[in-house]
Design a protein around this motif. Structure first.
Motif, short mmCIF file in Angstrom:
data_model
loop_
_atom_site.label_atom_id
_atom_site.label_comp_id
_atom_site.label_asym_id
_atom_site.label_seq_id
_atom_site.Cartn_x
_atom_site.Cartn_y
_atom_site.Cartn_z
N LYS A 63 0.85 -1.18 0.00
CA LYS A 63 0.00 0.00 0.00
C LYS A 63 0.89 1.24 0.00
CE LYS A 63 -0.45 -0.10 5.06
NZ LYS A 63 -1.40 -0.16 6.21
N GLY A 64 0.27 2.37 -0.36
CA GLY A 64 0.99 3.62 -0.36
C GLY A 64 0.67 4.44 0.88
N SER A 65 0.83 5.73 0.75
CA SER A 65 0.63 6.63 1.90
C SER A 65 -0.82 6.66 2.34
CB SER A 65 1.07 8.05 1.52
OG SER A 65 0.70 8.96 2.54
N PRO A 66 -1.06 6.58 3.67
CA PRO A 66 -2.43 6.68 4.18
C PRO A 66 -2.94 8.11 4.17
CG PRO A 66 -0.88 6.52 6.00
CD PRO A 66 -0.08 6.34 4.75
N ASP A 67 -2.08 9.05 3.81
CA ASP A 67 -2.44 10.47 3.83
C ASP A 67 -2.80 11.01 2.46
OD1 ASP A 67 -1.82 10.56 6.61
OD2 ASP A 67 0.32 10.77 6.10
N GLU A 68 -2.72 10.19 1.43
CA GLU A 68 -3.03 10.64 0.08
C GLU A 68 -4.09 9.74 -0.56
OE1 GLU A 68 0.97 12.61 -1.66
OE2 GLU A 68 1.08 10.43 -1.40
N LYS A 69 -5.14 10.31 -1.08
CA LYS A 69 -6.23 9.53 -1.66
C LYS A 69 -5.86 9.10 -3.09
CE LYS A 69 -10.47 10.20 -0.39
NZ LYS A 69 -11.83 10.73 -0.13
N ILE A 70 -4.86 8.23 -3.14
CA ILE A 70 -4.37 7.70 -4.41
C ILE A 70 -4.59 6.19 -4.43
CG2 ILE A 70 -2.38 7.44 -5.95
CD1 ILE A 70 -1.16 9.90 -4.64
N LYS A 92 -8.46 3.17 -20.78
CA LYS A 92 -8.17 4.19 -21.79
C LYS A 92 -9.17 5.33 -21.71
CE LYS A 92 -7.26 4.73 -26.75
NZ LYS A 92 -7.17 4.00 -28.05
N LYS A 93 -10.44 4.99 -21.61
CA LYS A 93 -11.49 6.00 -21.55
C LYS A 93 -11.36 6.88 -20.32
CE LYS A 93 -16.52 6.60 -21.57
NZ LYS A 93 -17.84 5.91 -21.63
N GLU A 94 -11.02 6.26 -19.19
CA GLU A 94 -10.92 7.00 -17.93
C GLU A 94 -9.54 7.60 -17.69
OE1 GLU A 94 -13.40 7.75 -15.99
OE2 GLU A 94 -14.86 6.59 -17.14
N LYS A 95 -8.62 7.36 -18.63
CA LYS A 95 -7.24 7.88 -18.53
C LYS A 95 -6.57 7.43 -17.23
CE LYS A 95 -8.00 11.99 -21.41
NZ LYS A 95 -9.31 11.56 -21.92
N VAL A 96 -6.65 6.12 -16.99
CA VAL A 96 -6.06 5.51 -15.79
C VAL A 96 -5.05 4.46 -16.23
CG1 VAL A 96 -6.54 4.01 -13.81
CG2 VAL A 96 -8.06 5.94 -14.32
N SER A 97 -3.90 4.45 -15.58
CA SER A 97 -2.89 3.44 -15.89
C SER A 97 -2.92 2.34 -14.85
CB SER A 97 -1.49 4.06 -15.95
OG SER A 97 -1.13 4.58 -14.69
N SER A 254 5.20 5.44 -10.00
CA SER A 254 5.19 6.70 -9.26
C SER A 254 5.20 6.45 -7.76
CB SER A 254 3.96 7.53 -9.64
OG SER A 254 2.76 6.89 -9.21
N LEU A 255 4.57 5.37 -7.32
CA LEU A 255 4.59 5.02 -5.90
C LEU A 255 6.01 4.70 -5.44
CD1 LEU A 255 3.32 4.24 -3.19
CD2 LEU A 255 2.81 1.99 -4.15
N VAL A 256 6.72 3.91 -6.22
CA VAL A 256 8.10 3.55 -5.88
C VAL A 256 9.01 4.78 -5.91
CG1 VAL A 256 10.13 2.30 -6.70
CG2 VAL A 256 7.93 1.14 -6.56
N ASN A 257 8.83 5.62 -6.90
CA ASN A 257 9.67 6.81 -7.00
C ASN A 257 9.43 7.77 -5.85
OD1 ASN A 257 10.88 5.95 -9.35
ND2 ASN A 257 9.46 7.03 -10.70
N GLY A 258 8.26 7.67 -5.23
CA GLY A 258 7.97 8.53 -4.09
C GLY A 258 8.37 7.92 -2.76
N THR A 259 8.93 6.72 -2.80
CA THR A 259 9.38 6.05 -1.59
C THR A 259 10.88 6.22 -1.46
OG1 THR A 259 7.62 4.41 -1.86
CG2 THR A 259 9.41 3.85 -0.33
N ASN A 260 11.30 7.01 -0.50
CA ASN A 260 12.72 7.38 -0.40
C ASN A 260 13.51 6.60 0.64
OD1 ASN A 260 12.37 9.49 -2.36
ND2 ASN A 260 11.42 10.74 -0.75
N ASP A 261 12.87 5.64 1.30
CA ASP A 261 13.54 4.95 2.40
C ASP A 261 14.09 3.58 1.99
OD1 ASP A 261 11.11 3.77 2.01
OD2 ASP A 261 10.56 3.67 4.13
N PHE A 262 14.22 3.36 0.68
CA PHE A 262 14.77 2.10 0.21
C PHE A 262 15.83 2.39 -0.84
CE2 PHE A 262 14.71 -1.99 -2.16
CZ PHE A 262 15.01 -2.81 -1.09
N PRO A 263 17.05 1.87 -0.68
CA PRO A 263 18.18 2.30 -1.49
C PRO A 263 18.24 1.77 -2.92
CG PRO A 263 18.87 0.57 0.02
CD PRO A 263 17.46 0.92 0.38
#
Length: 267
Positions: A63-70, A92-97, A254-263
């Motif tokens: 899971k990602g951040s509990p503070d962001e509705k993503i 495609k219609k909803e522009k979601v990846s 984008s979730l991984v790129n926003g996680t800075n605590d793993f080298p």
């Protein structure tokens, strides 16, 4: 003589016990089954401190951040059942990846759909080549499952190397997480799921929709199986209604790129 023999057994037991204490990762090959307490009322799912600490150690996420509705949509594809095109149309219609975790059989048998996924901007994840119990394999066998899949993917598409892996049926081990890292893979689990993988057990659009809406929470990694007509039917309304509740959709990248605590870097 029997006293010396008994002393020898005692000494051996002491040495074995000390060895285990000094090396607590003797049990790293123990088979584990992924599981969690489902989220409700938009509260995040919880896997518990043991799983949380183990996954964090190897950069694995559920899971990602509990503070962001993503929300992060992921799909497991072992074989094609005629509903993936509809799911791709909706995305495609909803522009979601999304991220599609595929097996070797799927890449081989549904190559056109896999190329469409890539062309339309979706990530391909590695669900192993043959869908075995990965926790029971040797390191050489683990490597073969992941790299054989990547080799086939490279032969059939423009993608030569996957970054994200997901163990079949959620069965894993600490050894699997660690060795995956050594080979440049990062494990991705999930925090929203329901029984949706039986091709002959259709329960209807409302079944899938209600499970999704009841479990969503900020940072949710959602697992769906594309063999289900229920999922294909529910996905348009789910995406629109989740957006109406203030959620956005993003990618595991984008979730991984926003996680800075793993080298580890996977680029």
């Amino acid at each position: 003589m029997w006293i010396k023999h008994l002393l020898g057994i005692v000494v051996s037991c002491v040495i074995l016990t000390v060895g285990i204490l000094l090396n607590p990762f003797q049990v790293e090959a123990e088979s584990l089954n992924w599981g969690f307490k489902k989220g409700a009322q938009e509260k995040p799912a919880q896997a518990g401190s043991t799983f949380d600490e183990l996954l964090k150690k190897y950069g694995a996420l559920y899971k990602g951040s509990p503070d962001e509705k993503i929300l992060y949509l992921t799909f497991d594809n072992g074989y094609e059942n005629g509903y993936t095109a509809s799911i791709l149309d909706t995305l495609k219609k909803e522009k979601v990846s999304g991220t599609f975790f595929l097996t070797g059989h799927y890449v081989e048998s549904a190559t056109d759909l896999v190329n469409r996924m890539i062309k339309e901007g979706h990530e391909i994840g590695n669900h192993s080549y043959g869908h075995p119990n990965m926790a029971n394999l040797s390191e050489a066998q683990m490597k073969n499952e992941w790299e054989k899949f990547d080799q086939l993917l490279g032969e059939k598409t423009s993608v030569n190397k996957t970054r994200f892996v997901r163990p079949p049926e959620g069965v894993f081990s600490e050894k699997l997480l660690a060795y995956g890292n050594e080979l440049g893979y990062r494990h991705m689990f999930w925090s929203v799921a329901f029984i949706d993988w039986h091709r002959d057990r259709t329960l209807g659009k409302a079944y899938a929709y209600n499970h999704l809406m009841n479990q969503i929470h900020p940072g949710a990694i959602i697992l769906m199986h594309t063999v289900s007509p229920d999922n294909a039917a529910a996905l348009p309304d789910f995406i629109r209604d989740a957006k109406a509740k203030g959620y956005t959709f993003s990618s595991l990248d984008s979730l991984v790129n926003g996680t800075n605590d793993f080298p580890l870097s996977f680029h």
